[in-house]
Enzyme design. Structure first.
Site, short mmCIF file in Angstrom:
data_model
loop_
_atom_site.label_atom_id
_atom_site.label_comp_id
_atom_site.label_asym_id
_atom_site.label_seq_id
_atom_site.Cartn_x
_atom_site.Cartn_y
_atom_site.Cartn_z
N ASP A 9 39.07 28.65 41.58
CA ASP A 9 38.54 29.64 42.45
C ASP A 9 37.42 30.14 41.07
O ASP A 9 37.48 29.69 39.97
CB ASP A 9 39.27 30.96 42.40
CG ASP A 9 39.02 32.40 42.70
OD1 ASP A 9 38.10 32.46 43.36
OD2 ASP A 9 39.32 33.31 41.92
N ASP A 11 35.51 33.73 40.90
CA ASP A 11 35.63 35.28 40.65
C ASP A 11 36.72 35.62 40.00
O ASP A 11 38.01 35.38 40.64
CB ASP A 11 35.30 36.07 41.69
CG ASP A 11 33.63 36.06 42.33
OD1 ASP A 11 33.03 36.15 41.37
OD2 ASP A 11 33.36 35.49 43.20
C1 XBP Z 1 35.73 36.76 45.48
C2 XBP Z 1 34.94 37.72 46.42
C3 XBP Z 1 33.68 37.75 46.46
C4 XBP Z 1 32.90 38.37 45.41
C5 XBP Z 1 31.46 38.83 45.91
O1 XBP Z 1 36.81 36.47 45.74
O2 XBP Z 1 35.83 38.36 47.13
O3 XBP Z 1 33.51 38.38 47.78
O4 XBP Z 1 33.59 39.70 45.12
O5 XBP Z 1 30.78 37.72 46.06
P1 XBP Z 1 37.62 35.10 45.42
P2 XBP Z 1 29.76 37.93 47.61
O6 XBP Z 1 37.79 35.01 43.88
O7 XBP Z 1 39.05 35.28 45.98
O8 XBP Z 1 37.02 33.98 45.84
O9 XBP Z 1 29.15 39.21 47.38
O10 XBP Z 1 28.89 36.70 47.16
O11 XBP Z 1 30.90 37.69 48.50
MG MG Z 2 39.26 35.18 42.69
#
Ligand code: XBP
Ligand code: MG
Length: 253
Positions: A9, A11
């Protein structure tokens, strides 16, 4: 079963992108568009229940702004706001403003040296990933990942397992060959849903999440001089997560 690949992952897992990356980028895009939408640190923690930036904006209006009258072209407006937010976020990441979390570079280098294959499975927008890797991990490092599965390539975002299925299919691997890395409950539901053993590293937004089913839950991946803390799972071999530890998790029930 041999461990062949690691699926990451982005973020919250590779870098703490949410509080000081995505959140201010959303707020800047809202202000630039003349909207009075502002997401403080606490509210953003609640909004993280919904993955995906466009989905999160719609959830905000639905759950927190009963006063807001949606225009007829609301979906289009959200898509435009999201494009603006992505430009702002990418500019921030391109200034090297979002460092990798502890142990990430060290473990990726060790994994590469050990011949493990690497991939990304994330709900965020693809350019956010490539800019972050190029500027925070280093030039050319996006090549370390043979698949970068991101954003709208699948219809259902995490907690649906779709993005993991997509990455596994692109690599020609079975879930049993791999280990996933996540930081959140939604992410863990996605990886477990795809049948992947999963190592969770927590952050301030996800500390209280339900991580049942994870192979281990740790504070982070650790550095020799800044040891990782274990919350659940097998004891660490030393201060850091290493490839031998990943193989132990992969073998665990
Ligand atoms: C990450 C997200 C993303 C980011 C924002 O979740 O939910 O939406 O917060 O990015 P994970 P975007 O770590 O579970 O993948 O605005 O490009 O969606
Ligand atoms: Mg995440």
């Amino acid at each position: 079963m041999t461990l062949r690949a690691l699926l990451f992952d982005v973020d919250g897992t590779l870098a703490d992108t949410e509080r000081d990356g995505h959140r201010p980028a959303f707020n800047q895009a809202f202000a630039d568009a003349g909207l009075d939408w502002q997401w403080d640190v606490d509210l953003y923690g609640k909004l993280l229940a919904v993955t995906g930036g466009k989905e999160r904006m719609k959830h905000y209006i639905e759950a927190f702004r009963p006063d807001y009258r949606r225009p007829d072209n609301f979906d289009e407006m959200v898509a435009k706001l999201h494009q603006a937010k992505t430009r702002i976020y990418a500019d921030l990441a391109a200034r090297g403003g979002i460092p990798m979390r502890p142990g990430v570079r060290r473990l990726l280098e060790e994994a590469r040296a050990a011949g493990l294959r690497l991939a990304i499975a994330t709900t965020t927008t693809p350019e956010n990933v490539t800019v972050l890797l190029e500027h925070s991990l280093g030039p050319g490092t996006q090549e370390w990942f043979e698949v970068i599965a991101a954003g709208d390539v699948v219809p259902a975002k995490k907690p649906a397992p779709d993005i993991y299925h997509y990455a596994l299919e692109a690599m020609g691997l079975a879930a049993a060959d791999c280990l996933a890395f996540e930081d959140s409950e939604n992410g863990l539901r996605a990886s477990l849903g795809a049948g992947l053993k999963t190592l969770v590293t927590v952050n301030d937004y996800t500390l209280d999440h339900d991580f049942s089913g994870a192979a281990a839950v740790l504070s982070d991946l650790g550095e020799p001089e800044a040891p990782a803390r274990r919350l659940t799972g097998p004891a660490l071999p030393g201060p850091c997560v290493d490839v031998a530890y990943l193989k132990t998790l992969h073998r665990s029930q």
